[in-house]
Structure formats: C-alpha cells, structure tokens
Design a protein around this motif. Structure first.
Motif, PDB file in Angstrom:
ATOM      1  N   ARG A   1       0.827  -1.215   0.000  1.00  0.00           N
ATOM      2  CA  ARG A   1       0.000   0.000   0.000  1.00  0.00           C
ATOM      3  C   ARG A   1       0.855   1.257   0.000  1.00  0.00           C
ATOM      4  NH1 ARG A   1      -3.017   2.628  -2.414  1.00  0.00           N
ATOM      5  NH2 ARG A   1      -4.382   4.104  -1.368  1.00  0.00           N
ATOM      6  N   ALA A   2       1.881   1.306   0.827  1.00  0.00           N
ATOM      7  CA  ALA A   2       2.769   2.474   0.820  1.00  0.00           C
ATOM      8  C   ALA A   2       3.435   2.632  -0.544  1.00  0.00           C
ATOM      9  CB  ALA A   2       3.825   2.355   1.922  1.00  0.00           C
ATOM     10  N   SER A   3       3.850   1.519  -1.117  1.00  0.00           N
ATOM     11  CA  SER A   3       4.510   1.568  -2.423  1.00  0.00           C
ATOM     12  C   SER A   3       3.562   2.025  -3.520  1.00  0.00           C
ATOM     13  CB  SER A   3       5.113   0.202  -2.758  1.00  0.00           C
ATOM     14  OG  SER A   3       6.076  -0.162  -1.786  1.00  0.00           O
ATOM     15  N   GLN A   4       2.276   1.667  -3.410  1.00  0.00           N
ATOM     16  CA  GLN A   4       1.282   2.183  -4.357  1.00  0.00           C
ATOM     17  C   GLN A   4       1.198   3.697  -4.241  1.00  0.00           C
ATOM     18  OE1 GLN A   4      -2.181   0.009  -3.022  1.00  0.00           O
ATOM     19  NE2 GLN A   4      -2.099  -1.401  -4.762  1.00  0.00           N
ATOM     20  N   LEU A   5       1.077   4.181  -3.027  1.00  0.00           N
ATOM     21  CA  LEU A   5       0.940   5.622  -2.814  1.00  0.00           C
ATOM     22  C   LEU A   5       2.174   6.389  -3.273  1.00  0.00           C
ATOM     23  CD1 LEU A   5      -0.748   5.496   0.693  1.00  0.00           C
ATOM     24  CD2 LEU A   5      -1.813   6.263  -1.440  1.00  0.00           C
ATOM     25  N   ASN A   6       3.336   5.789  -3.102  1.00  0.00           N
ATOM     26  CA  ASN A   6       4.586   6.452  -3.479  1.00  0.00           C
ATOM     27  C   ASN A   6       4.986   6.209  -4.927  1.00  0.00           C
ATOM     28  OD1 ASN A   6       5.224   7.711  -0.990  1.00  0.00           O
ATOM     29  ND2 ASN A   6       5.874   5.737  -0.169  1.00  0.00           N
ATOM     30  N   GLY A   7       4.291   5.296  -5.605  1.00  0.00           N
ATOM     31  CA  GLY A   7       4.599   5.020  -7.002  1.00  0.00           C
ATOM     32  C   GLY A   7       5.927   4.321  -7.203  1.00  0.00           C
ATOM     33  N   CYS A   8       6.301   3.428  -6.293  1.00  0.00           N
ATOM     34  CA  CYS A   8       7.573   2.718  -6.401  1.00  0.00           C
ATOM     35  C   CYS A   8       7.351   1.363  -7.072  1.00  0.00           C
ATOM     36  CB  CYS A   8       8.219   2.546  -5.024  1.00  0.00           C
ATOM     37  SG  CYS A   8       9.872   1.814  -5.143  1.00  0.00           S
ATOM     38  N   ALA A   9       7.617   1.304  -8.355  1.00  0.00           N
ATOM     39  CA  ALA A   9       7.391   0.084  -9.130  1.00  0.00           C
ATOM     40  C   ALA A   9       8.238  -1.072  -8.608  1.00  0.00           C
ATOM     41  CB  ALA A   9       7.686   0.332 -10.609  1.00  0.00           C
ATOM     42  N   PHE A  10       9.488  -0.810  -8.278  1.00  0.00           N
ATOM     43  CA  PHE A  10      10.370  -1.869  -7.801  1.00  0.00           C
ATOM     44  C   PHE A  10       9.808  -2.509  -6.532  1.00  0.00           C
ATOM     45  CE2 PHE A  10      13.815  -3.682  -5.378  1.00  0.00           C
ATOM     46  CZ  PHE A  10      14.499  -4.421  -6.327  1.00  0.00           C
ATOM     47  N   CYS A  11       9.420  -1.683  -5.563  1.00  0.00           N
ATOM     48  CA  CYS A  11       8.897  -2.206  -4.294  1.00  0.00           C
ATOM     49  C   CYS A  11       7.532  -2.870  -4.481  1.00  0.00           C
ATOM     50  CB  CYS A  11       8.828  -1.102  -3.247  1.00  0.00           C
ATOM     51  SG  CYS A  11      10.465  -0.522  -2.710  1.00  0.00           S
ATOM     52  N   LEU A  12       6.694  -2.306  -5.343  1.00  0.00           N
ATOM     53  CA  LEU A  12       5.401  -2.939  -5.630  1.00  0.00           C
ATOM     54  C   LEU A  12       5.607  -4.348  -6.175  1.00  0.00           C
ATOM     55  CD1 LEU A  12       3.316  -0.077  -7.228  1.00  0.00           C
ATOM     56  CD2 LEU A  12       2.603  -1.533  -5.335  1.00  0.00           C
ATOM     57  N   ASP A  13       6.497  -4.473  -7.131  1.00  0.00           N
ATOM     58  CA  ASP A  13       6.783  -5.761  -7.734  1.00  0.00           C
ATOM     59  C   ASP A  13       7.317  -6.730  -6.686  1.00  0.00           C
ATOM     60  OD1 ASP A  13       7.247  -7.462 -10.198  1.00  0.00           O
ATOM     61  OD2 ASP A  13       9.318  -7.278  -9.498  1.00  0.00           O
ATOM     62  N   MET A  14       8.288  -6.308  -5.910  1.00  0.00           N
ATOM     63  CA  MET A  14       8.899  -7.182  -4.920  1.00  0.00           C
ATOM     64  C   MET A  14       7.906  -7.640  -3.862  1.00  0.00           C
ATOM     65  SD  MET A  14      12.009  -6.605  -2.113  1.00  0.00           S
ATOM     66  CE  MET A  14      12.307  -5.020  -2.735  1.00  0.00           C
ATOM     67  N   HIS A  15       7.116  -6.713  -3.327  1.00  0.00           N
ATOM     68  CA  HIS A  15       6.241  -7.070  -2.214  1.00  0.00           C
ATOM     69  C   HIS A  15       4.968  -7.787  -2.658  1.00  0.00           C
ATOM     70  CE1 HIS A  15       9.041  -5.555   0.581  1.00  0.00           C
ATOM     71  NE2 HIS A  15       9.102  -4.419  -0.077  1.00  0.00           N
ATOM     72  N   ALA A  16       4.518  -7.553  -3.869  1.00  0.00           N
ATOM     73  CA  ALA A  16       3.406  -8.354  -4.395  1.00  0.00           C
ATOM     74  C   ALA A  16       3.866  -9.795  -4.581  1.00  0.00           C
ATOM     75  CB  ALA A  16       2.888  -7.770  -5.705  1.00  0.00           C
ATOM     76  N   ARG A  17       5.087  -9.973  -5.076  1.00  0.00           N
ATOM     77  CA  ARG A  17       5.634 -11.322  -5.229  1.00  0.00           C
ATOM     78  C   ARG A  17       5.775 -11.999  -3.866  1.00  0.00           C
ATOM     79  NH1 ARG A  17       9.676 -12.059  -9.982  1.00  0.00           N
ATOM     80  NH2 ARG A  17       9.140 -10.352 -11.370  1.00  0.00           N
ATOM     81  N   GLU A  18       6.309 -11.260  -2.900  1.00  0.00           N
ATOM     82  CA  GLU A  18       6.508 -11.822  -1.565  1.00  0.00           C
ATOM     83  C   GLU A  18       5.168 -12.181  -0.933  1.00  0.00           C
ATOM     84  OE1 GLU A  18       8.440 -13.448   1.545  1.00  0.00           O
ATOM     85  OE2 GLU A  18       9.340 -12.762  -0.331  1.00  0.00           O
ATOM     86  N   ALA A  19       4.177 -11.326  -1.102  1.00  0.00           N
ATOM     87  CA  ALA A  19       2.851 -11.609  -0.548  1.00  0.00           C
ATOM     88  C   ALA A  19       2.280 -12.892  -1.153  1.00  0.00           C
ATOM     89  CB  ALA A  19       1.907 -10.428  -0.793  1.00  0.00           C
ATOM     90  N   ARG A  20       2.442 -13.060  -2.451  1.00  0.00           N
ATOM     91  CA  ARG A  20       1.961 -14.286  -3.099  1.00  0.00           C
ATOM     92  C   ARG A  20       2.695 -15.511  -2.565  1.00  0.00           C
ATOM     93  NH1 ARG A  20       1.652 -10.786  -7.559  1.00  0.00           N
ATOM     94  NH2 ARG A  20       3.656 -11.465  -8.347  1.00  0.00           N
ATOM     95  N   LYS A  21       4.003 -15.393  -2.350  1.00  0.00           N
ATOM     96  CA  LYS A  21       4.771 -16.515  -1.788  1.00  0.00           C
ATOM     97  C   LYS A  21       4.255 -16.885  -0.401  1.00  0.00           C
ATOM     98  CE  LYS A  21       9.180 -15.484  -3.978  1.00  0.00           C
ATOM     99  NZ  LYS A  21      10.536 -14.984  -3.706  1.00  0.00           N
ATOM    100  N   LEU A  22       3.786 -15.894   0.344  1.00  0.00           N
ATOM    101  CA  LEU A  22       3.255 -16.131   1.688  1.00  0.00           C
ATOM    102  C   LEU A  22       1.815 -16.636   1.667  1.00  0.00           C
ATOM    103  CD1 LEU A  22       4.707 -12.983   3.477  1.00  0.00           C
ATOM    104  CD2 LEU A  22       5.420 -15.364   3.824  1.00  0.00           C
ATOM    105  N   GLY A  23       1.250 -16.779   0.457  1.00  0.00           N
ATOM    106  CA  GLY A  23      -0.102 -17.304   0.333  1.00  0.00           C
ATOM    107  C   GLY A  23      -1.182 -16.245   0.227  1.00  0.00           C
ATOM    108  N   GLU A  24      -0.790 -14.987   0.035  1.00  0.00           N
ATOM    109  CA  GLU A  24      -1.787 -13.934  -0.103  1.00  0.00           C
ATOM    110  C   GLU A  24      -2.592 -14.147  -1.379  1.00  0.00           C
ATOM    111  OE1 GLU A  24      -4.249 -11.752   0.713  1.00  0.00           O
ATOM    112  OE2 GLU A  24      -2.692 -11.022   2.067  1.00  0.00           O
ATOM    113  N   ASP A  25      -3.881 -13.890  -1.294  1.00  0.00           N
ATOM    114  CA  ASP A  25      -4.793 -14.042  -2.410  1.00  0.00           C
ATOM    115  C   ASP A  25      -4.560 -12.936  -3.442  1.00  0.00           C
ATOM    116  OD1 ASP A  25      -7.333 -15.299  -3.503  1.00  0.00           O
ATOM    117  OD2 ASP A  25      -7.975 -13.213  -3.269  1.00  0.00           O
ATOM    118  N   GLU A  26      -4.462 -13.323  -4.698  1.00  0.00           N
ATOM    119  CA  GLU A  26      -4.230 -12.359  -5.787  1.00  0.00           C
ATOM    120  C   GLU A  26      -5.282 -11.255  -5.800  1.00  0.00           C
ATOM    121  OE1 GLU A  26      -2.100 -12.522  -8.759  1.00  0.00           O
ATOM    122  OE2 GLU A  26      -0.919 -14.178  -7.967  1.00  0.00           O
TER     123      GLU A  26
END
Length: 162
Positions: free
Chosen positions: A55-80
């Motif tokens: 969410r912070a990365s969305q607000l700040n527009g950080c593509a690198f962090c968005l990509d990394m943390h969406a991937r990490e969330a999915r690895k942890l079992g977060e729902d797409e």
C-alpha cells in the motif's frame, strides 16, 4: 558536461542510491530486519506486513517495491484478488479489521508531507485491534518501506528481469 548531465537525468541513467552509499543501504536493510523480527515477535501475520509495504509503495509510485512485495505476498499465500484490490481496500469486505487499521495507519504515515498528521481516529482504530508491540511494528514497517520507496523512486530502480 552535457554528456555527464544527460547521464544523470535520463530515465535509465539515474544514480542508484543503494549502490552509491552501500553502508547506508546495509544499515537500512538491518533496520528492516529488526522491524520484521519485531512484527513476528508481536504475533503479526507476515501477509499483513506485506500489505502495508504494497500500500505504501502504491501511494509512493515505487514500481520496484510494488513488484517485490506483491511477489513476496503471493509466496506467503496472499490471495491475488486482495493484492489487486488493495488500492480500493475501503470499498470491499476482503480485509480484516486489523488489516484495515494497518492500511489506514500506513496511508496516514505515507501522506504526512501533505496531511502533516496521523488523525486521532486512525490512531484509535489501530489501538483497538493491535497491542502496543503490534502497533509499533506496523508503524515502523510503514516508516521503513517509505524510506525504501524514496530511494527506489528517486533512483528509478529497475525491475528485475523476472
């Protein structure tokens, strides 16, 4: 001089701040590790912390962090679906009370440059669902991801190839 200036203002030619001052970057990584441990010790679900980072990365527009943390969330079992709808979290019933409190706190902390406040109702909402240790870990997680976002956005840190 013109060639040197062009190197630093081009989209893909920005100074990578993490590489330019590696000890400072190692220090912020160590801080990140400390905060992650505090969140785990406080009993927070790591997926909640990843939602904060996304969410912070969305607000700040950080593509690198968005990509990394969406991937990490999915690895942890977060729902797409929850990842996709995070920008509209208030409009759905997909998020728990604790996640809503964490997201509201994250948004308030991330927008401090314009709002200059974390509203009392946001603070109270967080204290209703979190212990002091959990609140502290969530707030620190929001602070650390905002620091990483500022480095990534300023550097226009490129995405990994895959």
């Amino acid at each position: 001089m013109v060639r040197l200036l062009a190197r630093f203002v081009g989209v893909s030619q920005r100074i990578q701040l993490a590489n330019a001052l590696p000890q400072a970057y190692r220090d912020i990584l160590a801080l990140h590790t400390t905060v992650e441990k505090a969140a785990a010790d406080a009993g927070l679900d790591p997926r909640l912390i990843e939602l904060v980072k996304i969410r912070a990365s969305q607000l700040n527009g950080c593509a690198f962090c968005l990509d990394m943390h969406a991937r990490e969330a999915r690895k942890l079992g977060e729902d797409e679906r929850r990842i996709y709808l995070l920008d509209a979290w208030r409009e759905t019933d997909l998020y728990t009370d604790a996640e809503r409190a964490a997201l509201a706190l994250t948004e308030a902390m991330t927008t401090l440059p314009s709002t200059r406040d974390v509203p009392d109702d946001v603070y109270r909402q967080a204290l209703e669902v979190f212990t002091e240790e959990q609140y502290t870990a969530v707030a620190w997680a929001a602070a650390v991801i905002n620091a990483f976002n500022r480095l990534g956005v300023t550097s226009r840190k490129p995405l990994p190839r895959t």
